[in-house]
Design a protein around this motif. Structure first.
Motif, PDB file in Angstrom:
ATOM      1  N   GLU A 197       0.847  -1.201   0.000  1.00 44.46           N
ATOM      2  CA  GLU A 197       0.000   0.000   0.000  1.00 44.46           C
ATOM      3  C   GLU A 197       0.882   1.251   0.000  1.00 44.46           C
ATOM      4  O   GLU A 197       0.535   2.267  -0.585  1.00 44.46           O
ATOM      5  CB  GLU A 197      -0.906  -0.002   1.235  1.00 44.46           C
ATOM      6  CG  GLU A 197      -1.889  -1.153   1.274  1.00 44.46           C
ATOM      7  CD  GLU A 197      -2.947  -1.058   0.212  1.00 44.46           C
ATOM      8  OE1 GLU A 197      -3.350   0.075  -0.143  1.00 44.46           O
ATOM      9  OE2 GLU A 197      -3.381  -2.108  -0.284  1.00 44.46           O
ATOM     10  N   GLU A 198       2.026   1.132   0.661  1.00 46.55           N
ATOM     11  CA  GLU A 198       2.937   2.276   0.805  1.00 46.55           C
ATOM     12  C   GLU A 198       3.598   2.681  -0.515  1.00 46.55           C
ATOM     13  O   GLU A 198       3.634   3.847  -0.866  1.00 46.55           O
ATOM     14  CB  GLU A 198       4.006   1.912   1.840  1.00 46.55           C
ATOM     15  CG  GLU A 198       4.897   3.055   2.236  1.00 46.55           C
ATOM     16  CD  GLU A 198       5.871   2.645   3.324  1.00 46.55           C
ATOM     17  OE1 GLU A 198       7.075   2.857   3.136  1.00 46.55           O
ATOM     18  OE2 GLU A 198       5.411   2.113   4.354  1.00 46.55           O
ATOM     19  N   THR A 199       4.114   1.705  -1.257  1.00 48.95           N
ATOM     20  CA  THR A 199       4.857   2.019  -2.488  1.00 48.95           C
ATOM     21  C   THR A 199       4.032   1.841  -3.753  1.00 48.95           C
ATOM     22  O   THR A 199       4.396   2.354  -4.807  1.00 48.95           O
ATOM     23  CB  THR A 199       6.104   1.128  -2.617  1.00 48.95           C
ATOM     24  OG1 THR A 199       5.692  -0.233  -2.797  1.00 48.95           O
ATOM     25  CG2 THR A 199       7.012   1.261  -1.411  1.00 48.95           C
ATOM     26  N   GLY A 200       2.943   1.061  -3.678  1.00 46.74           N
ATOM     27  CA  GLY A 200       2.147   0.762  -4.862  1.00 46.74           C
ATOM     28  C   GLY A 200       2.750  -0.333  -5.706  1.00 46.74           C
ATOM     29  O   GLY A 200       2.190  -0.721  -6.729  1.00 46.74           O
ATOM     30  N   CYS A 201       3.887  -0.867  -5.281  1.00 43.35           N
ATOM     31  CA  CYS A 201       4.587  -1.932  -6.014  1.00 43.35           C
ATOM     32  C   CYS A 201       4.227  -3.294  -5.449  1.00 43.35           C
ATOM     33  O   CYS A 201       3.774  -3.420  -4.320  1.00 43.35           O
ATOM     34  CB  CYS A 201       6.104  -1.757  -5.892  1.00 43.35           C
ATOM     35  SG  CYS A 201       6.712  -0.299  -6.716  1.00 43.35           S
ATOM     36  N   VAL A 202       4.472  -4.296  -6.249  1.00 47.62           N
ATOM     37  CA  VAL A 202       4.335  -5.668  -5.787  1.00 47.62           C
ATOM     38  C   VAL A 202       5.704  -6.089  -5.279  1.00 47.62           C
ATOM     39  O   VAL A 202       6.720  -5.870  -5.933  1.00 47.62           O
ATOM     40  CB  VAL A 202       3.839  -6.587  -6.915  1.00 47.62           C
ATOM     41  CG1 VAL A 202       3.789  -8.027  -6.442  1.00 47.62           C
ATOM     42  CG2 VAL A 202       2.463  -6.139  -7.391  1.00 47.62           C
ATOM     43  N   GLU A 203       5.713  -6.680  -4.091  1.00 44.76           N
ATOM     44  CA  GLU A 203       6.962  -7.076  -3.456  1.00 44.76           C
ATOM     45  C   GLU A 203       6.931  -8.557  -3.107  1.00 44.76           C
ATOM     46  O   GLU A 203       5.877  -9.184  -3.116  1.00 44.76           O
ATOM     47  CB  GLU A 203       7.197  -6.230  -2.202  1.00 44.76           C
ATOM     48  CG  GLU A 203       7.302  -4.749  -2.495  1.00 44.76           C
ATOM     49  CD  GLU A 203       7.427  -3.910  -1.238  1.00 44.76           C
ATOM     50  OE1 GLU A 203       7.232  -4.437  -0.132  1.00 44.76           O
ATOM     51  OE2 GLU A 203       7.732  -2.716  -1.369  1.00 44.76           O
ATOM     52  N   LYS A 204       8.117  -9.086  -2.774  1.00 46.59           N
ATOM     53  CA  LYS A 204       8.252 -10.509  -2.471  1.00 46.59           C
ATOM     54  C   LYS A 204       9.589 -10.776  -1.807  1.00 46.59           C
ATOM     55  O   LYS A 204      10.433  -9.886  -1.738  1.00 46.59           O
ATOM     56  CB  LYS A 204       8.150 -11.325  -3.750  1.00 46.59           C
ATOM     57  CG  LYS A 204       9.148 -10.843  -4.804  1.00 46.59           C
ATOM     58  CD  LYS A 204       9.192 -11.704  -6.015  1.00 46.59           C
ATOM     59  CE  LYS A 204      10.120 -12.861  -5.923  1.00 46.59           C
ATOM     60  NZ  LYS A 204      11.353 -12.754  -5.228  1.00 46.59           N
TER      61      LYS A 204
END
Length: 178
Positions: free
Chosen positions: A109-116
């Motif tokens: 939600e913070e960066t708008g990116c998908v992370e893993k």
């Protein structure tokens, strides 16, 4: 060049969540976000029952389906086999989330990116272990070079006859002892 991978021994995992907490700290994730999920499976028939705890995260697939669907090539596989996300290129479309057969990605939600999970690539580059491995109190996790037959991870895979969680989904770089 190394080809990094991990072994998770579910017969040793006690479900303490130290790996998840250390991962969250290393990656500065909010409390509600995590790259590691835990599944529990009850085995046996009463009165001979035991509980298996199965930690699941990005499997760093050889032919990563998440990378092949990424329209901006933000998801990519490094020369040493680590699947990473370039946050500068990620547009948050979530195609990679849909393509991941392990449900191992989160939308920040913070960066708008998908992370893993990144296998803590920055620590590995310094010759250190991923945070989840170095904090595992039961030594249920082993990390190293899968192409080095003398590495601890390669020896353990052979010793325990470890297998990927879902061998039907292609070559993953995380092996499980179950």
């Amino acid at each position: 060049m190394a080809r990094y991978g991990m072994l998770m021994n579910t017969t040793k995992c006690v479900g303490c969540f130290a790996c998840r907490v250390s991962c969250q700290m290393q990656n500065e994730l909010p409390v509600k976000e995590s790259f590691i999920k835990f599944y529990e499976k009850e085995l046996g028939v009463f009165p001979n029952v035991k509980n298996e705890i199965i930690p699941v995260q990005c499997q760093h697939c050889e032919d990563a389906p998440c990378a092949s669907v990424c329209p901006t090539k933000a998801t990519y596989v490094t020369k040493d086999g680590i699947v990473l996300v370039d946050e500068e290129r990620c547009i948050g479309c979530k195609y990679c989330m849909v393509a991941c057969p392990y449900n191992a990605r989160i939308h920040s939600e913070e960066t708008g990116c998908v992370e893993k999970c990144r296998f803590c690539a920055e620590l590995v580059a310094e010759g250190k272990q991923p945070a989840c491995v170095s904090t595992c109190i039961s030594n249920a996790r082993i990390f190293g070079d899968l192409d080095d037959p003398n590495s601890d991870v390669s020896k353990a895979i052979i010793k325990y006859n470890a297998k990927p969680l879902r061998p039907d989904l292609g070559k993953a770089k995380i092996y499980y002892v179950r």
